[in-house]
Scaffold this active site. Structure first.
Site, short mmCIF file in Angstrom:
data_model
loop_
_atom_site.label_atom_id
_atom_site.label_comp_id
_atom_site.label_asym_id
_atom_site.label_seq_id
_atom_site.Cartn_x
_atom_site.Cartn_y
_atom_site.Cartn_z
N GLN A 1 -10.08 -3.92 -3.13
CA GLN A 1 -11.37 -3.46 -2.63
C GLN A 1 -12.46 -3.71 -3.67
O GLN A 1 -13.55 -4.17 -3.34
CB GLN A 1 -11.29 -1.95 -2.32
CG GLN A 1 -12.59 -1.36 -1.86
CD GLN A 1 -13.02 -1.85 -0.49
OE1 GLN A 1 -12.25 -1.78 0.46
NE2 GLN A 1 -14.22 -2.38 -0.38
N ARG B 1 -13.55 -8.47 1.73
CA ARG B 1 -12.12 -8.22 1.47
C ARG B 1 -11.32 -9.49 1.78
O ARG B 1 -10.42 -9.87 1.04
CB ARG B 1 -11.60 -7.09 2.37
CG ARG B 1 -12.18 -5.72 2.10
CD ARG B 1 -11.74 -5.17 0.78
NE ARG B 1 -10.30 -5.08 0.64
CZ ARG B 1 -9.54 -4.09 1.11
NH1 ARG B 1 -10.08 -3.07 1.70
NH2 ARG B 1 -8.22 -4.11 0.94
N HIS C 1 -7.48 0.81 -6.34
CA HIS C 1 -7.68 -0.05 -5.17
C HIS C 1 -8.32 -1.36 -5.66
O HIS C 1 -9.48 -1.64 -5.35
CB HIS C 1 -8.57 0.68 -4.16
CG HIS C 1 -8.49 0.13 -2.77
ND1 HIS C 1 -7.69 -0.94 -2.41
CD2 HIS C 1 -9.12 0.53 -1.62
CE1 HIS C 1 -7.84 -1.19 -1.12
NE2 HIS C 1 -8.69 -0.32 -0.62
N CYS D 1 -16.33 1.70 0.70
CA CYS D 1 -15.13 0.92 1.02
C CYS D 1 -14.70 1.10 2.47
O CYS D 1 -14.00 0.25 3.01
CB CYS D 1 -13.99 1.28 0.08
SG CYS D 1 -13.41 2.98 0.23
N ARG E 1 0.89 -1.18 0.00
CA ARG E 1 0.00 0.00 0.00
C ARG E 1 0.91 1.22 0.00
O ARG E 1 1.70 1.41 0.93
CB ARG E 1 -0.90 -0.01 1.23
CG ARG E 1 -1.55 1.36 1.48
CD ARG E 1 -2.64 1.32 2.51
NE ARG E 1 -3.82 0.67 1.97
CZ ARG E 1 -5.03 0.76 2.51
NH1 ARG E 1 -5.23 1.47 3.61
NH2 ARG E 1 -6.06 0.13 1.97
N1 NVA Z 1 -9.90 6.87 -1.32
C1 NVA Z 1 -9.53 6.41 0.01
C2 NVA Z 1 -9.78 4.94 0.13
C3 NVA Z 1 -9.42 4.36 1.48
C4 NVA Z 1 -9.63 2.89 1.55
C5 NVA Z 1 -8.08 6.75 0.28
O1 NVA Z 1 -7.26 6.57 -0.62
O2 NVA Z 1 -7.78 7.22 1.37
N1 CP Z 2 -11.15 -0.02 2.55
C1 CP Z 2 -9.88 -0.09 2.97
O1 CP Z 2 -8.95 -0.32 2.20
O2 CP Z 2 -9.73 0.07 4.32
P1 CP Z 2 -8.36 0.28 5.11
O3 CP Z 2 -7.79 1.62 4.71
O4 CP Z 2 -8.75 0.21 6.56
O5 CP Z 2 -7.40 -0.82 4.75
#
Ligand code: NVA
Ligand code: CP
Length: 300
Positions: free
Chosen positions: A132, A287, A129, A259, A102
């Protein structure tokens, strides 16, 4: 399929294969049927950003598959002090059987895959993502029994979630309508792909996008890394809320998906969130199952 870097790399059939395996693994887990496909294997999980769902679901999923998950906080690794990704990739390939990462830049994930020699899974970048959205598609299929022919609506920021939902929805035969304000549109690479399909529309009219929808998605107005823009974004996205009034133009049995984490009163009204909590937390649970399927496909 050697990696999961972005859904643009996958065919509709490859996505469906993952969803089928995810359904099977979910069934096995719920019925106590062992499925140790990754015994003796180790997954390294590099995090440059915070996470609740991604970290826990990968960690638990790897354990359920008989393998070992290794949490690696980027700030504690040499990569956080500037060691090149091409060296990190080659070193980690000597110890691990797969990497989940990530981070911010999509290029870092692509480089990790091209310099390393083990499967790489994208656990969120600023661009996309994919894990997700595999869970999201799995959840829609559970509730609706199919994907092809359904209408997906996305309301809000043209961010990583929007990019992956548009691609995943179109590749599985859904119609996709996105409503994003000017200046916050999805990535041009995604729009190039989507605009080639007769099943895609982009508008700034949230009611037009939601009309007749089978499932409505939204996501935060300020993503991780954009905290400094929060105030400006609150203004830009005023009116882009999934509310009861918006749901009134969707199908009567429309699902709402998020999400998470969610900001009640911003992208989603609190009453809408609570009345769709069951399907939103099913989405979060999925997930686990969808990512187990990805790991089995890539690492078994
Ligand atoms: N768009 C959000 C998704 C988090 C799971 C982010 O990137 O923070
Ligand atoms: N939806 C998602 O990716 O959650 P987290 O940021 O908690 O991993």
């Amino acid at each position: 399929m050697k990696h999961l870097l972005k859904l643009l790399d996958l065919s509709g059939d490859e996505i469906t294969d993952i969803l089928n395996l995810a359904d099977q693994l979910k069934y096995e887990q719920k019925h106590g049927i062992p499925h140790p496909h990754l015994q003796g294997k180790t997954l390294g999980m590099i995090f440059q950003k915070a996470s609740t769902r991604t970290r826990v679901s990968f960690e638990v999923g790897m354990s359920q598959l008989g393998g070992h998950p290794l949490f690696l906080s980027a700030s504690d690794m040499q990569i956080g002090r500037g060691e090149p990704v091409e060296d990190t990739a080659r070193v980690l390939s000597r110890y691990l059987d797969g990497i989940m990462i990530r981070t911010y830049a999509q290029k870092e994930v692509e480089d990790l895959a091209s310099f390393g020699s083990i499967p790489v899974i994208n656990g969120l970048t600023d661009f996309c993502h994919p894990c997700q959205v595999l869970a999201d598609l799995m959840t829609i299929r559970e509730y609706k029994g199919k994907l092809a022919g359904l209408k997906m609506c996305y309301i809000g920021d043209g961010n990583n979630m929007a990019n992956s939902l548009i691609v995943g929805g179109l590749k599985t035969g859904m119609t996709v309508a996105a409503a994003c304000p000017e200046g916050y549109r999805p990535d041009p690479k995604v729009l190039d792909f989507a605009n080639a399909s007769p099943n895609f529309t982009l508008t700034d009219d949230i009611f037009a996008a939601a009309k007749g929808a089978d499932v409505i998605f939204t996501d935060v107005w300020a993503s991780m890394g954009q905290e400094g823009e929060a105030e400006q974004r609150r203004k830009a996205f005023a009116g882009y809320q999934v509310s009861r009034e918006l749901l009134a133009v969707a199908k009567p049995d429309a699902m709402v998906q998020h999400c998470l984490p969610a900001h009640r009163g911003e992208e989603i009204a609190a009453d809408v969130f609570e009345s769709h909590a069951q399907e939103i937390f099913d989405e979060a649970e999925n997930r686990l199952h969808a990512q187990k399927a990805v790991m089995v496909k890539l690492m078994a």
